[in-house]
Design a protein around this motif. Structure first.
Motif, PDB file in Angstrom:
ATOM      1  N   PRO A  80       0.833  -1.212   0.000  1.00 30.76           N
ATOM      2  CA  PRO A  80       0.000   0.000   0.000  1.00 30.76           C
ATOM      3  C   PRO A  80       0.865   1.259   0.000  1.00 30.76           C
ATOM      4  O   PRO A  80       1.846   1.365   0.753  1.00 30.76           O
ATOM      5  CB  PRO A  80      -0.815  -0.131   1.290  1.00 30.76           C
ATOM      6  N   THR A  81       0.505   2.207  -0.857  1.00 30.04           N
ATOM      7  CA  THR A  81       1.261   3.450  -0.952  1.00 30.04           C
ATOM      8  C   THR A  81       1.196   4.234   0.342  1.00 30.04           C
ATOM      9  O   THR A  81       2.178   4.862   0.746  1.00 30.04           O
ATOM     10  CB  THR A  81       0.711   4.296  -2.109  1.00 30.04           C
ATOM     11  N   SER A  82       0.052   4.184   1.051  1.00 30.70           N
ATOM     12  CA  SER A  82      -0.111   4.945   2.287  1.00 30.70           C
ATOM     13  C   SER A  82       0.769   4.428   3.403  1.00 30.70           C
ATOM     14  O   SER A  82       0.935   5.108   4.414  1.00 30.70           O
ATOM     15  CB  SER A  82      -1.582   4.911   2.726  1.00 30.70           C
ATOM     16  N   TYR A  83       1.364   3.231   3.240  1.00 27.59           N
ATOM     17  CA  TYR A  83       2.228   2.656   4.272  1.00 27.59           C
ATOM     18  C   TYR A  83       3.685   3.091   4.097  1.00 27.59           C
ATOM     19  O   TYR A  83       4.534   2.715   4.898  1.00 27.59           O
ATOM     20  CB  TYR A  83       2.178   1.134   4.242  1.00 27.59           C
ATOM     21  N   LEU A  84       3.989   3.892   3.053  1.00 32.46           N
ATOM     22  CA  LEU A  84       5.372   4.183   2.701  1.00 32.46           C
ATOM     23  C   LEU A  84       5.690   5.659   2.853  1.00 32.46           C
ATOM     24  O   LEU A  84       4.810   6.533   2.713  1.00 32.46           O
ATOM     25  CB  LEU A  84       5.664   3.748   1.251  1.00 32.46           C
ATOM     26  N   ARG A  85       6.968   5.938   3.102  1.00 30.61           N
ATOM     27  CA  ARG A  85       7.526   7.286   3.002  1.00 30.61           C
ATOM     28  C   ARG A  85       8.535   7.238   1.863  1.00 30.61           C
ATOM     29  O   ARG A  85       9.612   6.627   1.975  1.00 30.61           O
ATOM     30  CB  ARG A  85       8.188   7.705   4.311  1.00 30.61           C
ATOM     31  N   VAL A  86       8.189   7.859   0.719  1.00 30.51           N
ATOM     32  CA  VAL A  86       8.903   7.677  -0.541  1.00 30.51           C
ATOM     33  C   VAL A  86       9.881   8.820  -0.754  1.00 30.51           C
ATOM     34  O   VAL A  86       9.570   9.998  -0.473  1.00 30.51           O
ATOM     35  CB  VAL A  86       7.906   7.589  -1.722  1.00 30.51           C
ATOM     36  N   THR A  87      11.078   8.448  -1.259  1.00 31.06           N
ATOM     37  CA  THR A  87      12.093   9.438  -1.664  1.00 31.06           C
ATOM     38  C   THR A  87      12.556   9.060  -3.058  1.00 31.06           C
ATOM     39  O   THR A  87      13.154   7.995  -3.266  1.00 31.06           O
ATOM     40  CB  THR A  87      13.279   9.434  -0.696  1.00 31.06           C
ATOM     41  N   LEU A  88      12.277   9.934  -4.060  1.00 36.42           N
ATOM     42  CA  LEU A  88      12.665   9.658  -5.441  1.00 36.42           C
ATOM     43  C   LEU A  88      14.123  10.035  -5.660  1.00 36.42           C
ATOM     44  O   LEU A  88      14.656  10.947  -5.007  1.00 36.42           O
ATOM     45  CB  LEU A  88      11.772  10.435  -6.413  1.00 36.42           C
ATOM     46  N   ASN A  89      14.792   9.309  -6.603  1.00 37.65           N
ATOM     47  CA  ASN A  89      16.179   9.610  -6.945  1.00 37.65           C
ATOM     48  C   ASN A  89      16.267  10.955  -7.654  1.00 37.65           C
ATOM     49  O   ASN A  89      15.378  11.310  -8.440  1.00 37.65           O
ATOM     50  CB  ASN A  89      16.763   8.514  -7.846  1.00 37.65           C
TER      51      ASN A  89
END
Length: 589
Positions: free
Chosen positions: A580-589
């Motif tokens: 699930p996207t809501s479970y993540l803290r995303v950092t793009l390159n």
């Protein structure tokens, strides 16, 4: 047994108490051993589901043998409990009571001897005192008799007193002698009769305790020895399970399990679009890339040329695979490539036109693997599955329905027999009471037969479609070789011409496989992360296509959320899936 003249009562008491303590310690030791055996057996027992690979079947066999092994450990624990703990504990309680009675008897004998000795000492002291008093009285009488001033009455009185004291001393002497004889008799009986008997009883009791403890030691080893043959068989079974693993068989099982039934796509035929071009003008433009007349490259062609770098790139994805192959025209010969009929006039890009024509003749594509992972639409005839999987599923359903049908038929026959019995012997039951059940059974039979017919028709359709979709692989391979030879012979000297550029571009685009479901799998294996992400919550990942993660785990971001709430990630230890996207803290390159 001669214990000697000294009193060994206290030593024997300590020794017998030590023996009982030893028995209790051994019982406690065996109890702890049985608890360990039971816990060991419980932890060894496992239940696993079945899978078709022989390596997994071997593992199941190992676990089954291990369960039998655990059962033998339970047998050991049970035997140790009943034959050692219970019996020795019971015997120990009996010995405690017996020992208590023996020592009570010994203490009574000791008390009697002590009382006899006290009487002897009292009589001895009295005799000694009376003898001194008698001697004093006799001396006083003799002194008074020699005194000239003493009266005769005083002398007589002193003599009477001396005689009285002598008589009392004589009685004390007789009493002392009597008590002395009694004490000697009691002492002889105590040391030669009573105490030896008590010691012998205690000795016999302690020897019985030692024998039972000896038997307990033997049971401890014999119990283990009894299960050794069965444990040996379990170990032999584990070795046989290990030897039964066949890697070739597992590979075949995997092939049969996941075989889709799709045929590999055929070669895309070459279409020559160079007919309308003036040969005289093209001779002066050899080496000029296909594009605008002034030599500048067409931006659309730049995009296509970039897509040719990797066959399974996401760019220029072709339409979905058809369920039946498209029969295309044979490749043009070298003469037709030069003098054949003119190509059709296209109002748009020729590649797009060809793909559009293909889409008109084929059925809509089956959902790709990625979409299947996110929840495919399941149909009753299993048309959402690949052909081979659909055929297997339909065969499985037919077998299940046949088994259910046989059960219903057996139940119908049994009800009819029972009805006949009731009709012949009405006292056993009412035949009319069976009619509802018989009607229900007949209805179920008819329903199952209709379902079987339905599944059989779908199965026949699936098998016929698979047969129709299976072209001659040898012919296709020869066509491919001929076609490649023709292209090499005709196009080698025109590699730099606009015609060659156009044909290469179209050929590369059309040579991409129609079955794009597999493209995505290759992309997933070779794609590099586009960022990183950290799991803010724990996710189990129990459904197909998902992956589990723990709170705080760092993951590689493979694909962003497409709007459906799922993001594809890769774990550091390997394995990809959706979370699930809501479970993540995303950092793009």
């Amino acid at each position: 047994v001669e214990w000697g003249e000294d009193d060994q009562f206290d030593d024997i008491e300590r020794h017998t108490q030590w023996g009982l303590d030893l028995m209790e310690k051994y019982v406690k030791f065996v109890k702890e051993r049985t608890e360990i055996e039971q816990a060991y057996a419980k932890q060894l027992s496992r239940r696993l589901c079945f899978w078709g690979f022989c390596q997994y079947q071997a593992f199941l066999q190992v676990v089954k043998e291990l369960n039998d092994f655990a059962g033998q450990r339970e047998v050991v624990a049970e035997n140790l409990t009943t034959r050692i703990c219970v019996e020795l504990s019971k015997h120990g309680q009996e010995l405690k009571q017996e020992r208590k009675s023996h020592f009570q008897e010994g203490r009574r004998a000791q008390q009697q001897l002590e009382n006899s000795f006290k009487q002897l000492e009292n009589s001895k002291r009295k005799f000694e005192r009376d003898c001194r008093e008698a001697e004093k009285a006799m001396l006083a009488a003799e002194k008074l008799d020699q005194d000239l001033n003493a009266t005769k009455a005083d002398v007589e009185k002193a003599k009477q007193q001396a005689n009285l004291r002598s008589h009392m001393a004589e009685e004390s002497k007789n009493e002392y002698a009597s008590f002395l004889q009694k004490f000697n008799r009691d002492q002889s009986q105590f040391y030669f009769l009573e105490m030896p008997q008590i010691f012998n009883k205690l000795q016999e009791m302690d020897e019985r305790r030692t024998v039972r403890l000896k038997e307990g030691y033997g049971v401890f080893s014999e119990t283990e020895r009894q299960v050794m043959p069965i444990i040996g068989k379990c170990l032999d079974g584990m070795k046989a399970a290990a030897d039964s693993v066949n890697e070739k068989n597992d590979s075949q099982v995997l092939i049969e399990l996941h075989k889709s039934g799709f045929e590999r796509p055929g070669d895309v035929d070459f279409e020559d679009f160079s007919q309308p071009i003036n040969r005289t003008s093209s001779d002066s433009s050899l080496g000029t890339p296909r594009g605008t007349l002034d030599g500048r490259l067409d931006p659309r062609l730049l995009g296509k040329n970039k897509g040719k770098r990797w066959l399974f790139s996401k760019k220029n994805k072709l339409p979905p695979p058809p369920l039946s192959p498209v029969i295309s025209a044979p490749p043009p010969s070298s003469s037709s490539a030069t003098n054949g009929p003119p190509s059709p006039k296209f109002t748009r890009d020729p590649l797009s036109y060809c793909l559009n024509e293909i889409n008109k003749t084929v059925k809509p594509r089956i959902a790709s693997f990625r979409s299947l992972k996110r929840g495919p639409v399941i149909t009753e005839d299993f048309s959402h599955l690949p052909p081979e999987q659909r055929r297997k599923k339909l065969q499985q359903k037919i077998e299940e329905r046949n088994r259910e049908l046989q059960k219903e038929i057996d139940q119908r026959d049994a009800l009819n027999k029972m009805k006949d019995v009731y009709q012949k012997t009405p006292q056993m039951g009412d035949p009319a009471s069976l009619e509802p059940k018989i009607s229900e059974t007949l209805s179920n039979i008819e329903k199952l037969r209709l379902e079987i017919q339905k599944y059989e028709s779908w199965l026949a359709e699936a098998e016929s479609r698979m047969l129709s979709n299976r072209p001659d692989n040898t012919l296709r391979y020869s066509r491919h070789l001929d076609h490649a030879t023709t292209l090499n012979n005709n196009g080698s000297h025109e590699k730099g011409s606009p015609d060659a550029t156009h044909s290469d571009d179209s050929q590369d685009a059309l040579n991409q496989p129609i079955y794009t479901e597999f493209d995505e799998d290759f992309e997933e294996d070779l794609a590099s992360p586009i960022g990183t992400c950290v799991a803010m919550y724990q996710f189990e990942g129990s459904s197909e296509g998902t992956i589990s993660m723990t709170e705080g785990e760092e993951l590689s971001l493979m694909e962003e959320d497409k709007g459906d709430g799922w993001t594809r990630v890769r774990r550091s230890k390997g394995g990809e899936g959706y979370v699930p996207t809501s479970y993540l803290r995303v950092t793009l390159n």
